[in-house]
Motif scaffolding. Structure first.
Motif, mmCIF file in Angstrom:
data_model
loop_
_atom_site.group_PDB
_atom_site.id
_atom_site.type_symbol
_atom_site.label_atom_id
_atom_site.label_comp_id
_atom_site.label_asym_id
_atom_site.label_seq_id
_atom_site.Cartn_x
_atom_site.Cartn_y
_atom_site.Cartn_z
ATOM 1 N N THR A 202 0.839 -1.194 0.000
ATOM 2 C CA THR A 202 0.000 0.000 0.000
ATOM 3 C C THR A 202 0.876 1.246 0.000
ATOM 4 O OG1 THR A 202 -1.815 -1.104 1.148
ATOM 5 C CG2 THR A 202 -1.771 1.300 1.239
ATOM 6 N N PHE A 203 0.550 2.178 -0.891
ATOM 7 C CA PHE A 203 1.294 3.426 -1.036
ATOM 8 C C PHE A 203 0.364 4.571 -0.628
ATOM 9 C CE2 PHE A 203 2.870 0.264 -3.893
ATOM 10 C CZ PHE A 203 4.245 0.450 -3.982
ATOM 11 N N THR A 204 0.823 5.422 0.277
ATOM 12 C CA THR A 204 0.027 6.556 0.743
ATOM 13 C C THR A 204 0.832 7.839 0.566
ATOM 14 O OG1 THR A 204 -1.106 5.174 2.377
ATOM 15 C CG2 THR A 204 -1.233 7.568 2.670
ATOM 16 N N TYR A 205 0.254 8.795 -0.182
ATOM 17 C CA TYR A 205 0.920 10.080 -0.426
ATOM 18 C C TYR A 205 0.158 11.180 0.292
ATOM 19 C CZ TYR A 205 2.787 14.149 -2.867
ATOM 20 O OH TYR A 205 3.365 15.357 -3.168
ATOM 21 N N THR A 206 0.893 12.056 1.011
ATOM 22 C CA THR A 206 0.304 13.190 1.715
ATOM 23 C C THR A 206 0.694 14.468 0.995
ATOM 24 O OG1 THR A 206 0.433 12.012 3.829
ATOM 25 C CG2 THR A 206 0.149 14.396 3.925
ATOM 26 N N ALA A 208 0.335 17.686 1.742
ATOM 27 C CA ALA A 208 0.898 18.792 2.513
ATOM 28 C C ALA A 208 2.407 18.640 2.722
ATOM 29 C CB ALA A 208 0.196 18.907 3.860
ATOM 30 N N THR A 209 2.863 17.404 2.856
ATOM 31 C CA THR A 209 4.282 17.168 3.143
ATOM 32 C C THR A 209 5.062 16.660 1.941
ATOM 33 O OG1 THR A 209 3.804 14.903 3.884
ATOM 34 C CG2 THR A 209 3.803 16.654 5.556
ATOM 35 N N ASN A 210 4.381 16.266 0.869
ATOM 36 C CA ASN A 210 5.015 15.651 -0.315
ATOM 37 C C ASN A 210 5.718 14.338 0.020
ATOM 38 O OD1 ASN A 210 4.207 17.662 -2.079
ATOM 39 N ND2 ASN A 210 6.034 18.894 -1.744
ATOM 40 N N ILE A 211 5.204 13.610 1.002
ATOM 41 C CA ILE A 211 5.817 12.348 1.418
ATOM 42 C C ILE A 211 4.958 11.171 0.973
ATOM 43 C CG2 ILE A 211 6.366 10.889 3.405
ATOM 44 C CD1 ILE A 211 7.451 13.261 4.812
ATOM 45 N N LEU A 212 5.625 10.177 0.388
ATOM 46 C CA LEU A 212 4.994 8.906 0.027
ATOM 47 C C LEU A 212 5.490 7.843 0.984
ATOM 48 C CD1 LEU A 212 3.400 7.119 -2.065
ATOM 49 C CD2 LEU A 212 5.615 6.763 -3.188
ATOM 50 N N VAL A 213 4.561 7.107 1.595
ATOM 51 C CA VAL A 213 4.894 6.034 2.533
ATOM 52 C C VAL A 213 4.459 4.706 1.945
ATOM 53 C CG1 VAL A 213 4.516 5.077 4.844
ATOM 54 C CG2 VAL A 213 4.680 7.550 4.529
ATOM 55 N N VAL A 214 5.332 3.714 1.992
ATOM 56 C CA VAL A 214 5.029 2.372 1.503
ATOM 57 C C VAL A 214 4.799 1.460 2.699
ATOM 58 C CG1 VAL A 214 5.818 0.427 0.105
ATOM 59 C CG2 VAL A 214 6.510 2.770 -0.494
ATOM 60 N N THR A 215 3.620 0.830 2.755
ATOM 61 C CA THR A 215 3.310 -0.140 3.806
ATOM 62 C C THR A 215 3.529 -1.535 3.242
ATOM 63 O OG1 THR A 215 1.649 1.345 4.752
ATOM 64 C CG2 THR A 215 1.576 -0.958 5.431
ATOM 65 N N GLY A 219 2.055 -5.131 7.208
ATOM 66 C CA GLY A 219 1.499 -3.945 7.835
ATOM 67 C C GLY A 219 2.513 -3.086 8.537
ATOM 68 N N SER A 220 3.783 -3.447 8.466
ATOM 69 C CA SER A 220 4.810 -2.682 9.159
ATOM 70 C C SER A 220 5.131 -1.399 8.422
ATOM 71 C CB SER A 220 6.083 -3.531 9.283
ATOM 72 O OG SER A 220 7.145 -2.760 9.791
ATOM 73 N N THR A 221 5.167 -0.274 9.174
ATOM 74 C CA THR A 221 5.700 0.969 8.636
ATOM 75 C C THR A 221 6.807 1.436 9.556
ATOM 76 O OG1 THR A 221 4.088 2.310 9.835
ATOM 77 C CG2 THR A 221 3.510 1.668 7.598
ATOM 78 N N THR A 222 7.761 2.135 8.998
ATOM 79 C CA THR A 222 8.892 2.587 9.791
ATOM 80 C C THR A 222 8.961 4.101 9.774
ATOM 81 O OG1 THR A 222 10.317 2.310 7.863
ATOM 82 C CG2 THR A 222 10.202 0.479 9.369
ATOM 83 N N ALA A 223 10.048 4.638 10.260
ATOM 84 C CA ALA A 223 10.181 6.084 10.454
ATOM 85 C C ALA A 223 9.983 6.855 9.163
ATOM 86 C CB ALA A 223 11.550 6.390 11.040
ATOM 87 N N LEU A 224 9.289 7.983 9.269
ATOM 88 C CA LEU A 224 9.115 8.867 8.132
ATOM 89 C C LEU A 224 10.246 9.894 8.114
ATOM 90 C CD1 LEU A 224 5.317 9.681 8.404
ATOM 91 C CD2 LEU A 224 6.414 7.839 7.161
#
Length: 280
Positions: A202-206, A208-215, A219-224
């Motif tokens: 799963t890819f989530t883009y925000t 306001a911050t221009n950050i893309l997070v890959v889950t 289900g593990s996510t790590t430091a942004l």
């Protein structure tokens, strides 16, 4: 004066006390918006400015009495690469879209700011590169995409941000231990994703911050964490250390006004960069 003001409203232009705003859709990277071009409206003599949150729209404020516009595409040195003829502003319309390299150049319409847009341009879904749009949240703050049944391996990707044509990347390598991309920095080659197990990613883009997070599949996510800033610290529910910083939850909600009552993990954005902070 009242009668003249009403006549400008009839033309459909965005009217202020000082003039009217006209928009130019440059047609994307296949037409005018390429090779570092800038844009000018030559009758007013004003440079056009990019509309925030868009890739291909530029605007200029002209005098209320001006009924024609003449758009120019300029080189980075200011030479005229392309230009329209004098275009009469059509009644009820304020946006001209370039769709041709020659006359009649394009067409008039009513400007509507495009909804935020984010897509991956990658080989994740096919051996050939393809563009896969994300699903926009109801409040238009984030965009999410789940790609099912990715086979473990190495993949490459870039992103299309607020444009269906232009794409960008920054060379960051995404792994389970470093699973975020800060797209405030671009132009350093393709991003890579190391998918260490088969499964759904799963890819989530925000926005306001221009950050893309890959889950990753478990289900593990790590430091942004995109940068390390030793001056940023937290104590008693408050984050300290940077003037003008903005504070976001990991889901992208701006909670700066709640500083002093925080508890949990937050993303802090400053002029120096972005860091994850744990507040207790």
């Amino acid at each position: 004066m009242k009668k003249f003001f009403l006549s400008m409203l009839a033309l459909g232009m965005s009217v202020s006390m000082f003039g009217a705003t006209i928009y130019l859709n440059t047609g994307g990277s296949s037409l005018w918006n390429q090779a570092g071009a800038t844009f000018k409206e030559s009758i007013s003599g004003k440079a056009m400015t990019k509309v925030d949150g868009t890739a291909d729209y530029f605007s200029v404020e002209i005098e209320s009495a001006q009924t024609k516009v003449h758009f120019q595409r300029l080189s980075p040195k200011g030479d005229v690469w392309n230009e329209t003829n004098d275009l009469t502003i059509e009644s009820g319309k304020d946006c001209f879209t370039i769709n041709n390299w020659d006359s009649p150049w394009g067409a008039w319409s009513v400007y509507t700011k495009p909804a935020p847009y984010f897509a991956l341009h990658s080989n994740l879904t096919t051996s050939d590169w393809a563009t896969t749009p994300f699903n926009l949240s109801d409040d238009e703050t984030t965009a999410t995409l789940t790609i099912a049944s990715i086979t473990a391996g190495e993949y490459e990707f870039g992103a299309r941000i607020n444009s269906e044509t232009n794409w960008t990347s920054n060379g960051m390598a995404i792994t389970r231990d470093q699973n975020s991309v800060d797209f405030n920095t671009t132009g350093k080659g393709n991003n890579t994703l190391t998918a260490d197990i088969d499964g759904d990613y799963t890819f989530t883009y925000t926005f306001a911050t221009n950050i893309l997070v890959v889950t990753f599949p478990n289900g593990s996510t790590t430091a942004l964490q995109a940068v390390t800033m030793a001056d940023i610290y937290a104590r008693d529910g408050r984050i300290y250390g940077a003037e003008g910083m903005r504070i976001y939850t990991v889901s992208g909600m701006d909670v700066t006004d709640q500083n002093g009552q925080l508890n949990g993990i937050y993303v802090v954005k400053t002029q120096a960069g972005i860091v994850k902070v744990v507040v207790r």
